[in-house]
Design a protein around this motif. Structure first.
Motif, PDB file in Angstrom:
ATOM      1  N   HIS A 290       0.946  -1.206   0.051  1.00 52.67           N
ATOM      2  CA  HIS A 290       0.203  -0.005   0.041  1.00 52.67           C
ATOM      3  C   HIS A 290       0.802   1.135  -0.058  1.00 52.67           C
ATOM      4  O   HIS A 290       1.951   1.325   0.654  1.00 52.67           O
ATOM      5  N   PRO A 291       0.492   2.307  -0.780  1.00 52.44           N
ATOM      6  CA  PRO A 291       1.273   3.295  -0.814  1.00 52.44           C
ATOM      7  C   PRO A 291       1.550   4.275   0.349  1.00 52.44           C
ATOM      8  O   PRO A 291       2.478   4.764   0.440  1.00 52.44           O
ATOM      9  N   ASN A 292       0.487   4.463   1.342  1.00 51.29           N
ATOM     10  CA  ASN A 292       0.450   5.187   2.142  1.00 51.29           C
ATOM     11  C   ASN A 292       0.267   4.306   3.805  1.00 51.29           C
ATOM     12  O   ASN A 292       0.776   5.227   4.737  1.00 51.29           O
ATOM     13  N   ILE A 293      -0.145   3.410   3.855  1.00 53.97           N
ATOM     14  CA  ILE A 293      -0.458   2.749   5.015  1.00 53.97           C
ATOM     15  C   ILE A 293       0.357   1.355   5.185  1.00 53.97           C
ATOM     16  O   ILE A 293       0.584   0.708   4.485  1.00 53.97           O
ATOM     17  N   SER A 294       0.835   1.349   6.471  1.00 55.25           N
ATOM     18  CA  SER A 294       1.532  -0.154   6.688  1.00 55.25           C
ATOM     19  C   SER A 294       1.247  -0.438   8.222  1.00 55.25           C
ATOM     20  O   SER A 294       1.130   0.336   8.852  1.00 55.25           O
ATOM     21  N   LEU A 295       1.218  -1.845   8.477  1.00 54.87           N
ATOM     22  CA  LEU A 295       0.779  -2.198   9.652  1.00 54.87           C
ATOM     23  C   LEU A 295       1.958  -3.121  10.203  1.00 54.87           C
ATOM     24  O   LEU A 295       2.447  -3.931   9.319  1.00 54.87           O
ATOM     25  N   GLY A 296       2.093  -3.249  11.380  1.00 56.40           N
ATOM     26  CA  GLY A 296       3.246  -4.374  11.874  1.00 56.40           C
ATOM     27  C   GLY A 296       3.260  -4.519  13.317  1.00 56.40           C
ATOM     28  O   GLY A 296       1.965  -4.297  13.930  1.00 56.40           O
ATOM     29  N   GLU A 297       4.296  -4.486  14.041  1.00 58.62           N
ATOM     30  CA  GLU A 297       4.266  -5.296  15.353  1.00 58.62           C
ATOM     31  C   GLU A 297       3.682  -4.103  16.385  1.00 58.62           C
ATOM     32  O   GLU A 297       4.067  -2.879  16.143  1.00 58.62           O
ATOM     33  N   GLY A 298       2.751  -4.701  17.287  1.00 59.60           N
ATOM     34  CA  GLY A 298       1.850  -3.837  18.024  1.00 59.60           C
ATOM     35  C   GLY A 298       0.568  -3.060  17.624  1.00 59.60           C
ATOM     36  O   GLY A 298      -0.099  -2.446  18.484  1.00 59.60           O
ATOM     37  N   ASP A 299       0.334  -3.484  16.410  1.00 59.79           N
ATOM     38  CA  ASP A 299      -0.747  -3.078  15.660  1.00 59.79           C
ATOM     39  C   ASP A 299      -2.184  -3.843  15.771  1.00 59.79           C
ATOM     40  O   ASP A 299      -1.657  -5.267  15.662  1.00 59.79           O
ATOM     41  N   THR A 300      -3.461  -3.651  15.719  1.00 58.20           N
ATOM     42  CA  THR A 300      -4.467  -4.556  15.856  1.00 58.20           C
ATOM     43  C   THR A 300      -5.354  -4.275  14.547  1.00 58.20           C
ATOM     44  O   THR A 300      -5.514  -3.155  14.360  1.00 58.20           O
ATOM     45  N   VAL A 301      -5.879  -5.381  14.109  1.00 58.86           N
ATOM     46  CA  VAL A 301      -6.942  -5.356  13.132  1.00 58.86           C
ATOM     47  C   VAL A 301      -8.031  -6.091  13.629  1.00 58.86           C
ATOM     48  O   VAL A 301      -7.914  -7.209  13.900  1.00 58.86           O
ATOM     49  N   VAL A 302      -9.266  -5.356  13.428  1.00 56.12           N
ATOM     50  CA  VAL A 302     -10.468  -5.878  14.146  1.00 56.12           C
ATOM     51  C   VAL A 302     -11.408  -6.279  12.717  1.00 56.12           C
ATOM     52  O   VAL A 302     -11.545  -5.387  11.786  1.00 56.12           O
ATOM     53  N   TYR A 303     -11.790  -7.468  12.571  1.00 51.94           N
ATOM     54  CA  TYR A 303     -12.799  -7.891  11.555  1.00 51.94           C
ATOM     55  C   TYR A 303     -14.257  -7.605  12.206  1.00 51.94           C
ATOM     56  O   TYR A 303     -14.362  -8.671  12.459  1.00 51.94           O
ATOM     57  N   SER A 304     -14.657  -6.530  11.691  1.00 52.80           N
ATOM     58  CA  SER A 304     -16.173  -6.416  12.015  1.00 52.80           C
ATOM     59  C   SER A 304     -17.059  -6.784  10.956  1.00 52.80           C
ATOM     60  O   SER A 304     -17.898  -5.767  10.432  1.00 52.80           O
ATOM     61  N   SER A 305     -17.120  -8.097  10.712  1.00 48.64           N
ATOM     62  CA  SER A 305     -17.732  -8.463   9.535  1.00 48.64           C
ATOM     63  C   SER A 305     -17.564 -10.148   9.590  1.00 48.64           C
ATOM     64  O   SER A 305     -17.079 -10.824  10.290  1.00 48.64           O
TER      65      SER A 305
ATOM     66  N   ILE B  25      -9.810 -14.652   2.656  1.00 48.99           N
ATOM     67  CA  ILE B  25      -9.576 -14.004   3.892  1.00 48.99           C
ATOM     68  C   ILE B  25      -8.559 -14.504   5.120  1.00 48.99           C
ATOM     69  O   ILE B  25      -7.726 -13.714   5.581  1.00 48.99           O
ATOM     70  N   MET B  26      -8.634 -15.701   4.815  1.00 48.42           N
ATOM     71  CA  MET B  26      -7.579 -16.300   5.650  1.00 48.42           C
ATOM     72  C   MET B  26      -5.865 -16.016   5.071  1.00 48.42           C
ATOM     73  O   MET B  26      -5.314 -15.828   6.192  1.00 48.42           O
ATOM     74  N   SER B  27      -6.068 -15.936   4.114  1.00 49.93           N
ATOM     75  CA  SER B  27      -4.711 -15.516   3.414  1.00 49.93           C
ATOM     76  C   SER B  27      -4.226 -14.175   3.998  1.00 49.93           C
ATOM     77  O   SER B  27      -3.062 -14.074   4.303  1.00 49.93           O
ATOM     78  N   VAL B  28      -5.262 -13.395   3.816  1.00 48.34           N
ATOM     79  CA  VAL B  28      -4.794 -12.009   4.315  1.00 48.34           C
ATOM     80  C   VAL B  28      -4.437 -11.709   5.955  1.00 48.34           C
ATOM     81  O   VAL B  28      -3.395 -11.327   6.260  1.00 48.34           O
ATOM     82  N   GLN B  29      -5.183 -12.603   6.515  1.00 48.25           N
ATOM     83  CA  GLN B  29      -5.154 -12.624   8.028  1.00 48.25           C
ATOM     84  C   GLN B  29      -3.737 -13.396   8.252  1.00 48.25           C
ATOM     85  O   GLN B  29      -2.850 -12.744   9.320  1.00 48.25           O
ATOM     86  N   ASP B  30      -3.509 -14.152   7.522  1.00 48.19           N
ATOM     87  CA  ASP B  30      -2.096 -14.902   7.798  1.00 48.19           C
ATOM     88  C   ASP B  30      -0.567 -13.940   7.639  1.00 48.19           C
ATOM     89  O   ASP B  30       0.117 -13.901   8.442  1.00 48.19           O
ATOM     90  N   SER B  31      -1.000 -13.013   6.504  1.00 47.37           N
ATOM     91  CA  SER B  31      -0.090 -12.161   6.087  1.00 47.37           C
ATOM     92  C   SER B  31       0.176 -11.214   7.185  1.00 47.37           C
ATOM     93  O   SER B  31       1.089 -10.803   7.465  1.00 47.37           O
ATOM     94  N   LEU B  32      -0.986 -10.690   7.721  1.00 47.10           N
ATOM     95  CA  LEU B  32      -1.044  -9.542   8.944  1.00 47.10           C
ATOM     96  C   LEU B  32      -0.373 -10.041   9.986  1.00 47.10           C
ATOM     97  O   LEU B  32       0.620  -9.585  10.779  1.00 47.10           O
ATOM     98  N   VAL B  33      -0.559 -11.459  10.509  1.00 49.68           N
ATOM     99  CA  VAL B  33       0.067 -12.008  11.674  1.00 49.68           C
ATOM    100  C   VAL B  33       1.521 -12.210  11.490  1.00 49.68           C
ATOM    101  O   VAL B  33       2.303 -12.061  12.367  1.00 49.68           O
ATOM    102  N   ARG B  34       1.733 -12.692  10.293  1.00 48.78           N
ATOM    103  CA  ARG B  34       3.280 -12.518   9.932  1.00 48.78           C
ATOM    104  C   ARG B  34       3.986 -11.410  10.166  1.00 48.78           C
ATOM    105  O   ARG B  34       5.102 -11.640  10.609  1.00 48.78           O
ATOM    106  N   ARG B  35       3.388 -10.350  10.003  1.00 49.30           N
ATOM    107  CA  ARG B  35       4.034  -8.656  10.139  1.00 49.30           C
ATOM    108  C   ARG B  35       3.981  -8.517  11.682  1.00 49.30           C
ATOM    109  O   ARG B  35       4.114  -7.564  11.954  1.00 49.30           O
ATOM    110  N   GLY B  36       3.066  -9.263  12.563  1.00 45.43           N
ATOM    111  CA  GLY B  36       3.226  -9.062  13.843  1.00 45.43           C
ATOM    112  C   GLY B  36       1.926  -8.463  14.224  1.00 45.43           C
ATOM    113  O   GLY B  36       1.813  -7.822  15.559  1.00 45.43           O
ATOM    114  N   VAL B  37       1.032  -8.279  13.280  1.00 49.54           N
ATOM    115  CA  VAL B  37      -0.422  -7.527  13.675  1.00 49.54           C
ATOM    116  C   VAL B  37      -1.108  -8.754  14.572  1.00 49.54           C
ATOM    117  O   VAL B  37      -1.366  -9.676  14.098  1.00 49.54           O
ATOM    118  N   ARG B  38      -1.837  -8.005  15.401  1.00 49.53           N
ATOM    119  CA  ARG B  38      -2.796  -8.842  16.196  1.00 49.53           C
ATOM    120  C   ARG B  38      -4.098  -8.893  15.455  1.00 49.53           C
ATOM    121  O   ARG B  38      -4.769  -7.661  15.111  1.00 49.53           O
TER     122      ARG B  38
END
Length: 548
Positions: A315-330, A340-353
């Motif tokens: 993404h050109p403007n936003i990055s997420l990593g260690e210490g950040d949280t993503v909430v799936y409200s859906s 969906i699982m593939s995206v969540q796996d990639s987020l967790v790999r980057r240290g995102v909860r």
């Protein structure tokens, strides 16, 4: 199909036996009425496309008798195909203000806004499209101004529920108009064409008010940057997320085009009035982590969505990593689980909860569960029940429940023509149905040559050969062979195929060399023979011919 005789019939062209692509037709005395026109996701079994649309071919042929298209609400699976298919329908459109606002933007982008006769109606409005007498009934759903549609004809009354739920505290818009349904039941309803999405879910759908309270508590206890992903059209949810952020001293930024568009539509219609304007994704870079909450598109794992690109760090403007949280409200739409699982796996790999509705009360469905369905049947008391909007397991569960409630269920699939004007409702005919793929701005038939070749390339790859011939038909130089996805450029097998290809072309008869179409097909055959069986694949083969 005979469309001139007098009768009342229901015909789904999309959305019955599947999730999404809702396109429903009613016929009365030769006139046609369309209800909704939406898109669907292709799912894991069709990687060659992402977005699907119902094929409107049948009703396009009857468009001179199409009195209108009624939109029940602004979800993409009910409104998303309008701008793509309207040129083939060419009829007036009827919608409430919010749906019309969303639709105007889509029509404008397609260059159709000045051509479409778009009628904006109040929630609960009555209107006439002879021989149909129509009335909206306000229902609660996860988008503002959702409407059920009452279709009155001289043969009887049909209730088309659209998507709905029972929620005593919907937060945005009024609760479902139970009094109107009870009144309809007293008048008498021939058939109810009803949403089946949650027909397998026991209990009630749950209240948006419960989600608001839970989100406020959850956000207050999280440090670092928070990203919440949800359906862009769920204005009540977006408002709840914004209020949770405000209570925790966080600014809200929206990331993703569909969210920006829906925010604009909501504010134009008077929603989100007490919520401060959202920041842009560029503004988010300057907000401290503990003071930022982002609402991000991509809850269904869409490859080009903002969240998918953030998870892939593209993404050109936003990055997420260690210490950040993503909430799936859906919720996961069936067919999207792997993405969906593939995206969540990639987020967790980057240290995102990653938090989902399995961990916390962050989502309730916008669709009626079994207790809600039972209550509606008790109020409306239809003679016939027609389950729609669901896969077969949902339709079957709905049919069993309807029978328990005293209605006679009729199971249909796309293309079935259900006659409702005789003493007994029955399927009397069928029409051709199909799916179209949205490929950029093009509509392609799923069974057409382009997508057939794409499927073959996905399975077997592609091999391209290039040959140069002089004026006498002699081969110049060594043919070049490219096989992306099958052979590396430096692979010795590539050189072997090129040499075998050259020998096969050199052996072609003279009369073939000077017949362009014949030469092209013969060269393709020569390239297939050169490939042999070593690769154990059947790739798409093409040849470029150059004469000098």
């Amino acid at each position: 199909m005979d469309v001139t005789h007098g009768d009342l019939a229901f015909l789904p062209l999309g959305g019955t036996g599947e999730i999404g692509m809702n396109l429903n037709l009613y016929r009365c005395d030769g006139a046609w009425l369309a209800v909704d026109c939406g898109i669907g996701f292709s799912g894991n079994d069709m990687p060659e496309v992402e977005i699907l649309l119902p094929d409107p071919g049948f009703i396009a042929e009857q468009s001179r008798d199409l009195v209108g298209l009624v939109i029940t609400h602004a979800h993409e699976d009910h409104i998303g195909a309008v701008a793509h298919l309207w040129p083939r329908l060419a009829c007036p459109i009827y919608a409430t203000r919010f749906a019309a606002t969303v639709l105007r933007r889509k029509l404008g982008e397609a260059g159709l806004l000045g051509r479409v006769d778009l009628h904006v109606l109040d929630s609960g409005a009555s209107f006439e499209l002879p021989p149909f007498s129509l009335r909206f009934i306000a229902v609660t759903h996860s988008v503002p101004e959702a409407q059920a549609l009452v279709v009155r004809t001289r043969y009887g009354t049909v209730l088309h529920t659209g998507d709905w739920k029972l929620d005593p505290n919907p937060l945005v818009g009024p609760p479902t108009d139970l009094a109107a349904f009870e009144e309809l039941g007293r008048e008498g309803v021939l058939a109810m064409v009803c949403d089946s999405t949650n027909a397998m879910v026991e209990g009630e759908a749950g209240s948006e008010g419960d989600v608001r309270r839970s989100l406020a508590s959850l956000v207050a206890g999280i440090s670092g940057r928070i990203a919440v992903t949800c359906f862009a059209s769920n204005v009540a949810r977006i408002e709840s997320i914004a209020k949770a952020a405000e209570a925790s001293g966080r600014s809200v930024a929206v990331v993703g085009r569909s969210l920006r568009n829906l925010e604009a539509a909501a504010r134009d219609c008077g929603y989100l009035a007490d919520v401060p304007l959202f920041l842009s994704e560029q503004d988010a870079e300057h907000v401290p982590d503990d003071n930022l909450l982002m609402i991000i598109t991509g809850s269904q794992g869409e490859p080009r969505s903002a969240l998918s690109r953030i998870a892939a760090d593209t993404h050109p403007n936003i990055s997420l990593g260690e210490g950040d949280t993503v909430v799936y409200s859906s919720r996961m739409i069936p067919g999207n689980e792997r993405a969906i699982m593939s995206v969540q796996d990639s987020l967790v790999r980057r240290g995102v909860r990653v938090l989902t509705d399995e961990d916390h009360m962050v989502h309730v469905s916008g669709h009626a569960a079994r207790d809600d369905l039972r209550r509606l049947y008790e109020m409306v008391k239809p003679r016939y029940a027609v389950p729609v909007h669901g896969e077969w397991r949902h339709l079957a569960a709905h049919a069993a429940l309807a029978r328990e409630e005293g209605a006679e269920p009729i199971l249909l699939e796309d293309g079935d023509v259900l006659s409702l004007s005789s003493n007994r409702a029955e399927v009397t005919d069928s029409v051709p149905v199909g799916k179209l793929a949205l490929d950029g701005n093009r509509l392609l038939p799923m069974e057409g040559g382009v997508l057939a070749a794409r499927r073959k390339m996905l399975a077997g790859g592609m091999v391209l050969g290039s040959i140069v011939l002089d004026g006498a038909g002699r081969l110049l130089g060594t043919p070049q062979v490219s096989a992306p996805g099958l052979l590396e450029p430096g692979d010795p097998e590539t050189a072997r195929v090129s040499q075998a290809f050259a020998l096969n072309v050199a052996e072609l008869p003279t009369q073939t060399v000077f017949d362009e179409p014949l030469l092209r097909e013969a060269a393709k055959s020569a390239l297939r023979r050169a490939l042999g069986r070593k690769l154990q694949k059947r790739p798409v083969v093409d040849v470029h011919l150059i004469r000098v």
